[in-house]
Scaffold this active site. Structure first.
Site, PDB file in Angstrom:
ATOM      1  N   LYS A 135      -9.966  18.211  22.767  1.00 49.80           N
ATOM      2  CA  LYS A 135     -11.248  17.590  22.429  1.00 49.80           C
ATOM      3  C   LYS A 135     -12.182  17.847  23.617  1.00 49.80           C
ATOM      4  CE  LYS A 135     -13.148  13.086  21.016  1.00 49.80           C
ATOM      5  NZ  LYS A 135     -12.813  11.672  20.691  1.00 49.80           N
TER       6      LYS A 135
ATOM      7  N   SER B 187     -10.955   6.583  16.871  1.00 52.05           N
ATOM      8  CA  SER B 187     -11.434   7.971  16.915  1.00 52.05           C
ATOM      9  C   SER B 187     -10.358   9.052  16.829  1.00 52.05           C
ATOM     10  CB  SER B 187     -12.247   8.200  18.191  1.00 52.05           C
ATOM     11  OG  SER B 187     -13.562   7.736  18.010  1.00 52.05           O
TER      12      SER B 187
ATOM     13  N   SER C 161     -14.347   9.931  16.140  1.00 59.26           N
ATOM     14  CA  SER C 161     -15.087  10.974  16.811  1.00 59.26           C
ATOM     15  C   SER C 161     -14.298  12.258  17.035  1.00 59.26           C
ATOM     16  CB  SER C 161     -15.570  10.457  18.162  1.00 59.26           C
ATOM     17  OG  SER C 161     -14.480  10.231  19.025  1.00 59.26           O
TER      18      SER C 161
END
Lengths: 486, 95
Positions: free
Chosen positions: A78, A177, A153
């Site tokens: 990420k 997330s 997210s």
């Protein structure tokens, strides 16, 4: 079976047997990313040169009999994890020009285990969002339906794993997330206990809630990743100094006699009817495998979303004060004075949702409101944590839905922050209480994946992984591949 | 409660954010909704409840006050917009 369908465990066997080299595997996935990610937008940066060099080193290490737990295996990070020498944007215009001068502990540990990093994944800006629509680099699309959100997210991480671009991705989870996008894309997402994995080099959103984890296709792969990522780090002042168990060793044990808590609050009117059915079916499977279910009460859990939306913005407003246009990051041009430089750099560099959260945080921390909002929320947070503590006297884990409904269409909730925030209703409790939690696929509604949510006591990752792995021995929901990416 | 534009401007200044007029209009509306939403906490009885400081009730770790990091200033300043002689440049503060 095509190489891209294989899990980390399967790829590891192939590399060990010499069916293919890591360089061949890496090149094949890079080729796939170059073509297929045009439809998804799950990558912000592709690090092909670095990946092929790491793959060559991994092949050499293997030839010398020297292999780490992830040797030669491709993963993605990420884009919230600082990666030395690589652009690290956190999904924001603010950091579009930021080349990290150091690597996060998670990045180092995964590199030391021999992994090959293909790139950095798209995400909601500063991890603030539940649909990946707040990213400066545009929304990610859900591989199961390109008109839908993959969640957020960690939307890029989830979409890339679900679409078979890569077998595993790192993620971070502040209110859901990792788990919400895992649920919405039919992948496995684990958020470990607060303090289990180092936060050093992970760009901070809400420091008392943030935790790093991973998205994979099987629970077994999550166990493999956690074994590499977990552990004490003196560079993270909230890292917990506790030995890391061999997570892979215990997942094979039966779940006979396991006590599963079912909270009625997780099945109230906010839950989509067909999602409820899928989750109930999964609980029946666990019962048929010898687990027993016990009704529990989490009386304050419905307050977890409002509590979170005081605590998280407060911490975010403090953490994001470091972005000032002076030392790094976006800087506004032709500033009149220092104040103008700060205000315009931040006003122009941050997106709408980030600005909204910073302002919410500044408001609840401001003079006259601090006690009424921030202190009050930390008190309610204690009540929520106490409810979980009470429940874990009688049960080994708590099972329910990860999200109220399957993936929604891109654009559907973008104008209503409260509707967007309520996506986290079943996941934020674990963050507030610092508990480990995992989402695993448990079926489909209208061809869209549904996630089963498992919450354990502090440092109870082993029981989550064992329960999830055993469930995946009985079911094959996690094997399903989106038609458009077969 | 709903916020007015003055309050939104005050909050934006505290947060060091310059917003356009359109952004203020939207902020007032959306922040008001968020504040109304979190206001439900005020109805909860939290008498004698100690506010949570750490989710695992752990204490902050301390370490000896020794120098442990090496000087990487030049390396770190590669990300800065304006640097001269190792100093970050900002608009003039003093006349």
């Amino acid at each position: 079976m095509d190489i891209y369908h294989q899990t980390l465990a399967e790829l590891c066997v192939g590399l060990e047997k010499g069916d293919f080299t890591s360089v061949e595997l890496t090149q094949s996935l890079l080729d796939r990313v170059a073509v297929e990610d045009k439809r998804l937008n799950s990558f912000i940066t592709i690090t092909a040169t670095e990946a092929l060099a790491a793959a060559a080193s991994a092949d050499e290490a293997r030839a010398n009999g020297n292999t780490g737990a992830l040797n030669g295996l491709p993963i993605v990070h990420k884009d919230i994890f600082c990666t030395k020498g690589v652009k690290t944007t956190c999904g924001s215009k603010m950091l579009d020009n930021f080349i990290s001068p150091y690597s996060a502990t998670v990045v180092k540990k995964i590199a030391n285990a021999g992994a090959v990093v293909l790139g950095k994944c798209n995400m909601d800006e500063f991890a603030m969002g539940s649909s990946n629509e707040t990213s400066f680099f545009g929304p990610v699309r859900n591989p199961w339906n390109l008109e839908c959100t993959p969640g957020g997210s960690s939307g890029g991480s989830a979409a890339s794993v679900a679409a078979r671009l890569v077998p595993a991705a790192t993620g971070t989870d502040t209110g859901g997330s990792i788990r919400q996008p895992a649920a919405l894309t039919g992948t496995v997402g684990l958020k470990p206990t607060y303090g289990r994995v180092s936060r050093y080099g992970m760009i901070a959103f809400a420091s008392s809630l943030d935790q790093a984890g991973m998205i994979t296709r099987s629970v077994e792969d999550a166990a493999r990743m956690l074994g590499v990522m977990a552990g004490f780090d003196k560079r993270d002042s909230t890292s917990i100094n506790q030995a890391v168990p061999d997570y892979l060793a215990s997942i094979g044990k039966s779940i006979k006699g396991l006590r599963i808590g079912i909270a009625r609050q997780h099945f109230d009117e906010g839950l989509d009817e067909r999602t409820r059915t899928k989750v109930k079916d999964a609980i029946s499977v666990l019962e048929s495998m010898g687990a027993t279910t016990i009704e529990i009460d989490l009386p304050n859990i419905n307050l977890s979303v409002p509590t979170y939306y005081v605590v998280a913005p407060a911490e975010c407003s403090s953490n994001l004060s470091r972005f000032d246009g002076v030392r790094f990051g976006y800087r506004a041009e032709n500033a009149e004075d220092l104040l103008d430089l700060y205000c315009r750099s931040r006003g122009e560099g941050f997106g709408d949702e980030v600005k909204r959260r910073i302002m919410t945080g500044a408001y609840v921390l401001s003079a006259g409101y601090y006690d009424a909002y921030y202190i009050k929320a930390q008190q309610v947070r204690q009540l929520i944590a106490d409810d979980f503590k009470e429940a874990f006297f009688n049960v080994d884990l708590i099972v329910g839905p990860t999200t109220p409904s399957p993936a929604f269409k891109l654009g559907d909730k973008v104008d209503d922050p409260i509707q967007m925030y309520l996506n986290d209703i079943y996941t934020v409790g674990a963050n507030l209480a610092g508990l480990p939690a995992m989402s695993i696929p448990c079926g489909f509604v209208n061809d869209m994946p549904v996630g089963l949510h498992l919450v354990g006591p502090h440092f109870g990752e082993e029981v989550l992984l064992r329960c999830g792995h055993q469930y995946q021995q009985e079911t094959d929901w996690h094997m399903a591949c989106p038609e458009a990416f077969k | 409660m709903s916020l007015n534009k003055n309050q939104a401007q005050h909050i934006a200044m505290l947060a060091r954010l310059k917003l356009s007029d359109d952004e203020y209009a939207e902020s007032v509306e959306k922040l008001s909704k968020i504040i109304d939403f979190v206001d439900q906490l005020s109805a909860v009885d939290t008498t004698d409840i100690i506010p949570m400081a750490h989710p695992l009730a752990a204490a902050q770790r301390l370490r000896p006050d020794d120098v442990t990091e090496v000087d990487n200033r030049d390396h770190y300043q590669q990300n800065a917009n304006e640097v001269v002689d190792g100093l970050y440049l900002v608009p003039k503060v003093l006349e």
